[in-house]
Design a protein around this motif. Structure first.
Motif, short mmCIF file in Angstrom:
data_model
loop_
_atom_site.label_atom_id
_atom_site.label_comp_id
_atom_site.label_asym_id
_atom_site.label_seq_id
_atom_site.Cartn_x
_atom_site.Cartn_y
_atom_site.Cartn_z
N VAL A 103 0.86 -1.19 0.00
CA VAL A 103 0.00 0.00 0.00
C VAL A 103 0.89 1.24 0.00
O VAL A 103 1.64 1.47 0.96
CB VAL A 103 -0.95 0.04 1.22
N THR A 104 0.81 2.04 -1.07
CA THR A 104 1.62 3.24 -1.18
C THR A 104 0.75 4.44 -1.55
O THR A 104 -0.32 4.28 -2.14
CB THR A 104 2.73 3.08 -2.24
N LEU A 105 1.23 5.62 -1.19
CA LEU A 105 0.53 6.86 -1.48
C LEU A 105 1.28 7.61 -2.56
O LEU A 105 2.50 7.77 -2.49
CB LEU A 105 0.43 7.72 -0.22
N TRP A 106 0.54 8.12 -3.57
CA TRP A 106 1.15 8.79 -4.72
C TRP A 106 0.53 10.16 -4.92
O TRP A 106 -0.65 10.36 -4.63
CB TRP A 106 0.95 7.94 -5.98
N PRO A 107 1.33 11.11 -5.43
CA PRO A 107 0.78 12.44 -5.71
C PRO A 107 -0.17 12.40 -6.90
O PRO A 107 -0.13 11.48 -7.72
CB PRO A 107 2.03 13.28 -6.03
N ARG A 108 -1.02 13.39 -6.96
CA ARG A 108 -1.93 13.50 -8.11
C ARG A 108 -1.11 13.73 -9.37
O ARG A 108 -0.20 14.56 -9.40
CB ARG A 108 -2.90 14.66 -7.91
N GLN A 109 -1.45 12.98 -10.42
CA GLN A 109 -0.76 13.16 -11.69
C GLN A 109 -1.46 14.22 -12.54
O GLN A 109 -2.69 14.37 -12.45
CB GLN A 109 -0.72 11.84 -12.47
N PRO A 110 -0.73 14.99 -13.34
CA PRO A 110 -1.37 15.99 -14.20
C PRO A 110 -2.45 15.36 -15.06
O PRO A 110 -2.23 14.34 -15.71
CB PRO A 110 -0.20 16.51 -15.05
N GLY A 111 -3.62 15.97 -15.04
CA GLY A 111 -4.74 15.44 -15.82
C GLY A 111 -5.39 14.24 -15.20
O GLY A 111 -6.30 13.64 -15.79
N GLY A 112 -4.97 13.86 -13.98
CA GLY A 112 -5.50 12.65 -13.35
C GLY A 112 -6.59 12.90 -12.34
O GLY A 112 -6.85 12.06 -11.50
N GLY A 113 -7.22 14.07 -12.39
CA GLY A 113 -8.27 14.37 -11.43
C GLY A 113 -7.69 14.99 -10.17
O GLY A 113 -6.51 15.35 -10.11
N SER A 114 -8.52 15.13 -9.15
CA SER A 114 -8.09 15.79 -7.92
C SER A 114 -7.77 14.75 -6.85
O SER A 114 -8.33 13.67 -6.81
CB SER A 114 -9.21 16.70 -7.41
N GLY A 115 -6.84 15.10 -5.99
CA GLY A 115 -6.54 14.25 -4.85
C GLY A 115 -5.39 13.30 -5.08
O GLY A 115 -5.07 12.91 -6.20
#
Length: 291
Positions: free
Chosen positions: A143-155
């Motif tokens: 289980v890992t946490l990733w930043p929002r990718q450009p164009g990938g929606g919010s959050g």
């Protein structure tokens, strides 16, 4: 060309040559000894399971769809499917639809401490989530946490690893708290069937949406998604009292192409694609639950 020791030894007296050589050796040895003594003989402590990750982490992209061999019966093909809640069904369709060749992905909605979230498999694999970068944090094995990718929606996005599957949950809005994410990583469980389907379960703060559940008019319960991207798409949604309660899923409605649906008993069949594909799929797909 003479090296530095040749230069030192170029005097006329032997005593001076040895003094000069000894001085150079001392200058080289002392810093080396100091460096060795300054090293910590113990390895640095391993980061905790929930510590931020500072270095690049490589994650297996994993399969984004499952293709099940079909059985042939006359002009039809038959595949056995398992929904994310464990419900089993037999799907029969005209062979020229190539439904099994489209590949199938699981989808499941859930509430975490009363906040609704969606769990799905990225069509193009986890590269849609990772973007070739690094995770922000680990919440335990798989289980890992990733930043929002450009164009990938919010959050930000939580990425779960369940056997062969990589399941993403976009944490929209204000996002879950650290404690809620930690509990989610611990309380959401997934197992892979012998045929390769993913079955999810939750406990504690995690409550999975059941068949027929909707959120803001969109089906939220267990689903199977065939195809996607620029290809045709078929979504199977278990829906009790389907004729009265079925709604066109947003994943079909928001694709920029016409979408339609019909009911096969208590399973909604929603379709997006060309007019010819929609017509053949809606007329030809049959679903028998509880094989």
């Amino acid at each position: 060309m003479s090296d530095q020791f040749d230069v030192i030894e170029a005097g006329g007296r032997g005593r001076r040559r040895w003094i000069g050589l000894a001085s150079v050796v001392a200058l080289l040895v002392i810093p080396a000894v100091s460096l060795l003594l300054s090293r910590d003989p113990q390895p640095p402590p391993a980061p905790s399971a929930t510590a931020p990750i500072r270095s690049l982490t490589t994650i297996d992209n994993g399969p984004s769809t499952l293709r099940i061999p079909a059985r042939t019966k006359g002009r039809d093909e038959i595949i056995d499917v398992v929904f994310p809640d464990g419900l089993k069904a037999e799907v029969r369709y005209p062979a020229d639809l190539d439904l099994n060749e489209l590949g199938v992905r699981p989808f499941q909605g859930a509430w975490i401490d009363g906040q609704f979230r969606q769990f799905g498999v990225p069509y193009n694999g986890v590269a849609e989530v990772t973007g070739g970068g690094r995770p922000i944090r680990s919440y335990g094995p798989g289980v890992t946490l990733w930043p929002r990718q450009p164009g990938g929606g919010s959050g930000q996005v939580l990425l779960f690893s369940f056997g062969r599957w990589r399941v993403a949950m976009q944490d929209r809005g204000e996002g879950l708290t650290f404690d809620q994410r930690t509990a989610l990583a611990r309380e959401l469980r997934g197992k892979v069937t012998r045929d390769g389907y993913l079955v999810l379960s939750g406990k504690g703060s995690v409550r999975l949406a059941g068949p027929g559940a909707t959120v803001q008019g969109d089906p939220a319960g267990p689903q199977l998604w065939f195809g996607g991207g620029v290809r045709e798409m078929v979504v199977l949604v278990p829906t009790p009292d389907c004729a009265e309660k079925a709604r066109l899923p947003k994943v079909i409605e928001g694709r920029g192409r016409p979408g339609e649906w019909t009911c096969r008993g208590d399973v909604e069949v929603a379709v997006a694609g060309s007019e010819d594909f929609r017509r053949r799929a809606l007329a030809g797909i049959r679903v028998k639950v509880g094989r």
